[in-house]
Structure formats: C-alpha cells, structure tokens
Design an enzyme around this catalytic site. Structure first.
Site, short mmCIF file in Angstrom:
data_model
loop_
_atom_site.label_atom_id
_atom_site.label_comp_id
_atom_site.label_asym_id
_atom_site.label_seq_id
_atom_site.Cartn_x
_atom_site.Cartn_y
_atom_site.Cartn_z
N SER A 143 30.45 -3.39 8.52
CA SER A 143 31.04 -4.72 8.31
C SER A 143 32.17 -4.95 9.30
CB SER A 143 31.60 -4.84 6.89
OG SER A 143 32.44 -5.98 6.78
N TYR A 166 37.08 -1.30 0.90
CA TYR A 166 35.95 -1.75 1.73
C TYR A 166 36.27 -1.50 3.21
CZ TYR A 166 31.98 -4.76 3.05
OH TYR A 166 30.79 -5.26 3.54
N1 LIG Z 1 27.03 -9.81 2.09
C1 LIG Z 1 27.95 -9.82 3.07
O1 LIG Z 1 28.72 -10.78 3.26
C2 LIG Z 1 28.07 -8.63 3.96
C3 LIG Z 1 28.80 -8.74 5.12
C4 LIG Z 1 28.95 -7.64 5.95
C5 LIG Z 1 28.34 -6.46 5.60
N2 LIG Z 1 27.62 -6.37 4.45
C6 LIG Z 1 27.02 -5.08 4.13
O2 LIG Z 1 25.63 -5.21 4.04
C7 LIG Z 1 25.12 -4.23 3.14
C8 LIG Z 1 24.20 -4.91 2.14
O3 LIG Z 1 24.91 -5.93 1.49
P1 LIG Z 1 24.18 -7.11 0.70
O4 LIG Z 1 25.04 -8.30 0.85
O5 LIG Z 1 22.75 -7.17 1.09
O6 LIG Z 1 24.33 -6.56 -0.79
P2 LIG Z 1 23.35 -6.77 -2.02
O7 LIG Z 1 24.14 -6.43 -3.24
O8 LIG Z 1 22.68 -8.09 -1.95
O9 LIG Z 1 22.24 -5.64 -1.79
C9 LIG Z 1 22.52 -4.30 -1.96
C10 LIG Z 1 21.30 -3.62 -2.56
O10 LIG Z 1 21.65 -2.25 -2.82
C11 LIG Z 1 21.04 -1.87 -4.03
N3 LIG Z 1 21.77 -0.71 -4.56
C12 LIG Z 1 23.00 -0.68 -5.10
N4 LIG Z 1 23.31 0.58 -5.46
C13 LIG Z 1 22.24 1.35 -5.13
C14 LIG Z 1 21.97 2.74 -5.24
N5 LIG Z 1 22.86 3.60 -5.75
N6 LIG Z 1 20.78 3.19 -4.81
C15 LIG Z 1 19.86 2.34 -4.28
N7 LIG Z 1 20.06 1.03 -4.15
C16 LIG Z 1 21.25 0.54 -4.56
C17 LIG Z 1 21.13 -3.10 -4.92
O11 LIG Z 1 20.21 -3.04 -5.99
C18 LIG Z 1 20.85 -4.20 -3.92
O12 LIG Z 1 19.47 -4.51 -3.87
C19 LIG Z 1 26.34 -3.55 2.52
O13 LIG Z 1 26.60 -2.35 3.21
C20 LIG Z 1 27.45 -4.54 2.78
O14 LIG Z 1 28.71 -3.93 2.85
C21 LIG Z 1 27.45 -7.43 3.63
#
Ligand SMILES: NC(=O)c1ccc[n+]([C@@H]2O[C@H](COP(=O)([O-])OP(=O)(O)OC[C@H]3O[C@@H](n4cnc5c(N)ncnc54)[C@H](O)[C@@H]3O)[C@@H](O)[C@H]2O)c1
Length: 254
Positions: A143, A166
């Site tokens: 991120s 984070y």
């Molecule tokens: N959404 C944003 O704005 C954003 C921005 C920058 C970076 N990110 C990063 O992107 C990545 C994904 O984020 P997202 O927005 O898609 O989140 P999200 O919550 O939509 O998806 C995360 C997925 O991980 C799964 N999960 C959670 N715990 C788990 C575990 N122990 N084992 C297996 N699966 C598990 C959840 O069921 C979910 O499907 C993260 O690393 C986040 O930090 C997100």
C-alpha cells in the site's frame, strides 16, 4: 510472454482486489487457485470454458498447515505452480481504531496475521516453488501507506482513519520483498510488491474530493486499475525486475 497456462495462487482472491485480479488472470489464460476464507462472488457467472481453470480453496492462509494443503492441492490439480499473489487481508475487530485507543490484542493480531502471515505464506510458497525447480514470481499487495505518512487532513470530519499498524505492516511487507529477492539469489524466484492507492468503496464524498485533489487524473482507483501491474510482475515481461515496489496511486504519493 504472457500468463497463458501459468498457474497462479491468489490469497484473498475473493476480495475486492483479489477477485479483479483472479478474473483478469483467467481472461489471460492462466490457471488460478483462490485461497480465501470465503468463496469468490464471481464464480457462478464464469462460462464453463473458463470455470475449469479456477480452483477455490477455502481456509485461513495464515495457518501454515492449511497453506501447505492449499499449495499442494493447487499443484496436484493443475500440475505445477508458477506464481503467487498475496492479497489476503485479515483484520482484527479493532481494525481502524485511533492510535490512542489501540489495544495490544488487536495490534498483535493484525501484526501477526498481516505481516507475519505474508512472511509465512511466502515461506510455504517458496518451499513448493523450490521443489518445482522451475522458478516463479511472487507479488505482495502492499500500500502507499507503507511509503508515505497518511494525509490526515483527508479524514477530517469522517469516521475514517489509516491505522498506524497498517503503515508499519506495509513498510514491513516492502522490506520482506527486498529481503527475499536477495535471499533467493540464483533460484529464479522473483519477489516484488505493488502499492495501490486508495480503492473506491463508498467512502464519504468529502473524503473523495480531498483525496482527488492530491492525485493527477482520477483520484481513488477501482480494483481493475491494479491488475495490469500485478500481471506484469507475474509474467516474464518483468523477468529482471526483482525486489521492487511499483506504486499505482495516480500520483497521490508524489
Ligand atoms: N482497498 C484499498 O483501498 C487498498 C488500498 C491499498 C492496498 N490494499 C491492499 O490490498 C489487499 C487486498 O485488499 P482488499 O481491499 O481487496 O480487501 P478485501 O477485504 O476486499 O479482500 C481481502 C480478502 O482476504 C480474505 N481473507 C481475510 N483473512 C484471510 C485469511 N486469514 N486467509 C485467507 N483469506 C483471508 C477475505 O475473505 C477477503 O476476500 C490488502 O493487502 C490491502 O492492504 C487495499
């Protein structure tokens, strides 16, 4: 060279970023295994000609016995493994709490599962890739918060925040990628990170407006805006890109 016939395991592949990526990998002809605690919503809408290239494995990727089973099942189903994307995003019940109210229980859960989970899932994946002896590519979804301090003024008057842990976790993930890239010298297993900017998810209008002002063309992004860079890092087109972090944030961090 593209991703046709490559096998990629995507942790968190049912989430916002993970499911956009998994679908694009399928569109590009890859075999995809989703390792997640819940099934992907798009699974039922896939045409059968594509559906057979998708495997859903339900479980907690921070548990190494489960992770090993998922990796082995992926290899047994599709015959080999070429890459992994770590996009699982486990969060404690206190996720998003302000710094002053942060509890040790929630802090340690998030550090363990998000940063520790990244290290351990990489450890299990690398073990399998080494057995394959054909190399591979690993991408951690990091991120912009791992590179820059949050722009706290964006959150004023909303109930949103960017937790201190984070920033620590994502800076750690970037460091782990650099460490492993060098640690695996000579093994043809590459490790990189993608650092997305904020992704749209019904945030308050005032936040979106302020955020937009610090960007160049779009502001908050859609999950689909991240997939091209991730696919590039998985493919042989980035053969000599290793230990790097690619920022996809429409200029937020400039
Ligand atoms: N959404 C944003 O704005 C954003 C921005 C920058 C970076 N990110 C990063 O992107 C990545 C994904 O984020 P997202 O927005 O898609 O989140 P999200 O919550 O939509 O998806 C995360 C997925 O991980 C799964 N999960 C959670 N715990 C788990 C575990 N122990 N084992 C297996 N699966 C598990 C959840 O069921 C979910 O499907 C993260 O690393 C986040 O930090 C997100």
């Amino acid at each position: 060279m593209g991703l046709k016939n490559k096998t990629i395991i995507v942790s968190g592949g049912s989430g916002r970023l993970g499911s956009a990526l998994a679908q694009e990998l399928l569109n590009r002809g890859a075999y995809v295994s989703i390792a997640d605690v819940k099934p992907p919503l798009f699974i039922d809408s896939l045409p059968s000609v594509i559906r057979h290239r998708l495997l859903f494995l339900e479980g907690d990727v921070t548990d190494i016995a489960t992770a090993d089973k998922m990796l082995i099942q992926t290899k047994e189903t599709f015959g080999h493994l070429d890459g992994m994307v770590h996009s699982a995003y486990p969060r404690s019940p206190g996720w998003g709490t302000r710094f002053e109210e942060l509890s040790p229980e929630n802090l340690f859960f998030d550090l363990n599962t998000q940063l520790g989970g990244t290290i351990l899932f990489a450890q299990r994946t690398i073990k399998l890739l080494r057995e394959e002896k054909t190399g591979g590519a690993i991408v951690f979804i990091s991120s912009i918060q791992g590179l820059s301090a949050p722009k706290f003024r964006h959150y004023e008057g909303t109930n949103m925040s960017s937790p201190i842990e984070y920033s620590a976790i994502k800076a750690g993930v970037n460091a782990v990628a650099r460490y492993l890239a060098k640690y695996l010298a000579g093994e043809n297993i590459r490790i990189n990170t993608v650092s997305p900017g904020g992704i749209k998810a019904n945030q308050p209008a005032i936040f979106l407006k302020r955020y937009r002002k610090d960007c160049i063309n779009k502001g908050m992004l859609d999950p689909e805006d991240i997939v091209g860079t991730t696919c590039f890092l998985l493919s042989d087109d980035s053969k000599y890109i290793n230990g790097q972090n690619i920022v996809v944030d429409d200029g937020w961090s400039l």
